[in-house]
Design a protein around this motif. Structure first.
Motif, mmCIF file in Angstrom:
data_model
loop_
_atom_site.group_PDB
_atom_site.id
_atom_site.type_symbol
_atom_site.label_atom_id
_atom_site.label_comp_id
_atom_site.label_asym_id
_atom_site.label_seq_id
_atom_site.Cartn_x
_atom_site.Cartn_y
_atom_site.Cartn_z
ATOM 1 N N PHE A 1 45.951 35.701 41.874
ATOM 2 C CA PHE A 1 45.396 36.953 42.383
ATOM 3 C C PHE A 1 46.404 38.036 42.041
ATOM 4 C CE2 PHE A 1 43.539 33.783 45.271
ATOM 5 C CZ PHE A 1 42.201 34.087 45.137
ATOM 6 N N LYS A 2 46.030 38.953 41.155
ATOM 7 C CA LYS A 2 46.951 39.990 40.703
ATOM 8 C C LYS A 2 46.874 41.251 41.552
ATOM 9 C CE LYS A 2 47.611 38.669 35.973
ATOM 10 N NZ LYS A 2 49.035 38.742 36.057
ATOM 11 N N GLN A 3 45.665 41.584 41.999
ATOM 12 C CA GLN A 3 45.455 42.782 42.813
ATOM 13 C C GLN A 3 44.321 42.503 43.782
ATOM 14 O OE1 GLN A 3 45.572 46.654 41.544
ATOM 15 N NE2 GLN A 3 46.942 46.348 39.835
ATOM 16 N N PRO A 4 44.291 43.228 44.893
ATOM 17 C CA PRO A 4 43.173 43.046 45.823
ATOM 18 C C PRO A 4 41.856 43.503 45.209
ATOM 19 C CG PRO A 4 44.912 44.412 46.806
ATOM 20 C CD PRO A 4 45.271 44.199 45.374
ATOM 21 N N VAL A 5 40.786 42.871 45.662
ATOM 22 C CA VAL A 5 39.437 43.284 45.309
ATOM 23 C C VAL A 5 38.883 44.017 46.516
ATOM 24 C CG1 VAL A 5 37.115 42.487 44.715
ATOM 25 C CG2 VAL A 5 39.129 41.349 43.733
ATOM 26 N N ARG A 6 38.186 45.116 46.270
ATOM 27 C CA ARG A 6 37.701 45.964 47.361
ATOM 28 C C ARG A 6 36.179 46.009 47.375
ATOM 29 N NH1 ARG A 6 41.856 49.919 44.908
ATOM 30 N NH2 ARG A 6 43.766 49.163 45.849
ATOM 31 N N VAL A 7 35.642 46.309 48.525
ATOM 32 C CA VAL A 7 34.195 46.498 48.647
ATOM 33 C C VAL A 7 33.766 47.579 47.664
ATOM 34 C CG1 VAL A 7 32.349 47.323 50.168
ATOM 35 C CG2 VAL A 7 34.106 45.783 51.062
ATOM 36 N N GLY A 8 32.704 47.304 46.935
ATOM 37 C CA GLY A 8 32.169 48.286 45.994
ATOM 38 C C GLY A 8 32.729 48.205 44.598
ATOM 39 N N ASP A 9 33.806 47.425 44.384
ATOM 40 C CA ASP A 9 34.301 47.237 43.022
ATOM 41 C C ASP A 9 33.211 46.559 42.195
ATOM 42 O OD1 ASP A 9 36.810 48.214 43.706
ATOM 43 O OD2 ASP A 9 37.813 46.262 43.654
ATOM 44 N N ILE A 10 33.142 46.907 40.934
ATOM 45 C CA ILE A 10 32.271 46.176 40.013
ATOM 46 C C ILE A 10 33.170 45.164 39.314
ATOM 47 C CG2 ILE A 10 30.783 46.285 37.993
ATOM 48 C CD1 ILE A 10 30.249 49.244 38.777
ATOM 49 N N LEU A 11 32.942 43.886 39.594
ATOM 50 C CA LEU A 11 33.772 42.838 39.007
ATOM 51 C C LEU A 11 33.108 42.285 37.757
ATOM 52 C CD1 LEU A 11 34.927 40.815 42.135
ATOM 53 C CD2 LEU A 11 36.060 42.723 40.985
ATOM 54 N N SER A 12 33.881 42.204 36.690
ATOM 55 C CA SER A 12 33.418 41.619 35.433
ATOM 56 C C SER A 12 34.264 40.386 35.156
ATOM 57 C CB SER A 12 33.581 42.609 34.283
ATOM 58 O OG SER A 12 32.789 43.757 34.509
ATOM 59 N N PHE A 13 33.587 39.264 34.916
ATOM 60 C CA PHE A 13 34.243 37.981 34.691
ATOM 61 C C PHE A 13 34.102 37.624 33.219
ATOM 62 C CE2 PHE A 13 33.112 38.321 39.030
ATOM 63 C CZ PHE A 13 33.958 37.519 39.779
ATOM 64 N N PHE A 14 35.230 37.440 32.550
ATOM 65 C CA PHE A 14 35.258 37.123 31.132
ATOM 66 C C PHE A 14 35.814 35.723 30.947
ATOM 67 C CE2 PHE A 14 35.327 41.667 31.487
ATOM 68 C CZ PHE A 14 34.489 42.094 30.475
ATOM 69 N N GLY A 15 35.172 34.931 30.092
ATOM 70 C CA GLY A 15 35.602 33.550 29.919
ATOM 71 C C GLY A 15 35.705 33.135 28.468
ATOM 72 N N ALA A 16 36.538 32.107 28.254
ATOM 73 C CA ALA A 16 36.683 31.496 26.934
ATOM 74 C C ALA A 16 37.131 30.059 27.125
ATOM 75 C CB ALA A 16 37.698 32.249 26.085
ATOM 76 N N ILE A 17 36.642 29.192 26.268
ATOM 77 C CA ILE A 17 37.064 27.794 26.286
ATOM 78 C C ILE A 17 38.457 27.692 25.692
ATOM 79 C CG2 ILE A 17 36.634 25.522 25.261
ATOM 80 C CD1 ILE A 17 33.643 26.161 25.468
ATOM 81 N N THR A 18 39.321 26.943 26.369
ATOM 82 C CA THR A 18 40.668 26.726 25.846
ATOM 83 C C THR A 18 40.870 25.292 25.362
ATOM 84 O OG1 THR A 18 41.530 26.262 28.059
ATOM 85 C CG2 THR A 18 41.697 28.534 27.259
#
Length: 135
Positions: free
Chosen positions: A69-86
Motif C-alpha cells: 500500500f503506497k498511499q491511502p485510497v479515498r472515497v470518490g477516487d477513480i481506481l484503475s487496475f493495470f495487470g500483466a503476466i510475469t
C-alpha cells in the motif's frame, strides 16, 4: 523524505487496464480512508482477469506474493487496475497488478496507490491443480 509519490501524468503503458472502480463510503475504515481489505479484494478480482483467458476453466488464488500500500485510497477516487503476466508455469500463472487513483478533485492525474503480485492455479472439478492447456 518519505516514499510518497507525486501524481503521474499517465498510467503504465506496459500493462493492460483490467478493472476500474470507485470506492464508496461503505468501504471506509475507522480513519475514513478505504479499508485495505477492500482494496485487496479488488486487486484479487483484477488479477484474475488475464489468467482467466489462458486457464480456460476453474482457477484459484494460491498466493499473494507481494502487496504494497503506497498511499491511502479515498472515497470518490477513480481506481484503475493495470495487470500483466510475469510468469506462466505448468499449473500456475503469476500476475503483477498496479493500482492508480485519480483523486476526486484531480481527475486526469494518476497516483500509484497499490502494487501487488498474485499467483493463480488452474484447478479441476475436484479443486486439484491441473496443467494449463497449450495456448
Amino acid at each position: 523524505m518519505s516514499d510518497i509519490q507525486s501524481p503521474r501524468p499517465a498510467p503504465p503503458s506496459d500493462k493492460e487496464l483490467v478493472l476500474k472502480v470507485i470506492p464508496m463510503p461503505a468501504d471506509t475504515n475507522g480513519n475514513g480512508d478505504i479499508f485495505g481489505g477492500w482494496v485487496m479484494a479488488q486487486v484479487d478480482l483484477a488479477g484474475s482477469v488475464i489468467p482467466a483467458r489462458i486457464v480456460n476453466g476453474r482457477m484459484a488464488t494460491v498466493a499473494v506474493n507481494q502487496f504494497i500500500f503506497k498511499q491511502p485510497v479515498r472515497v470518490g477516487d477513480i481506481l484503475s487496475f493495470f495487470g500483466a503476466i510475469t510468469r506462466i508455469g505448468r499449473t500456475s500463472i503469476t500476475v503483477q497488478i498496479e493500482v492508480f487513483a485519480e483523486r476526486f478533485r484531480s481527475q486526469g492525474e494518476y497516483v500509484k496507490v497499490t502494487e501487488a503480485s498474485l499467483t493463480y492455479v488452474a484447478i479441476d472439478d475436484n479443486g486439484k491443480p491441473r496443467p494449463i492447456e497449450d495456448r
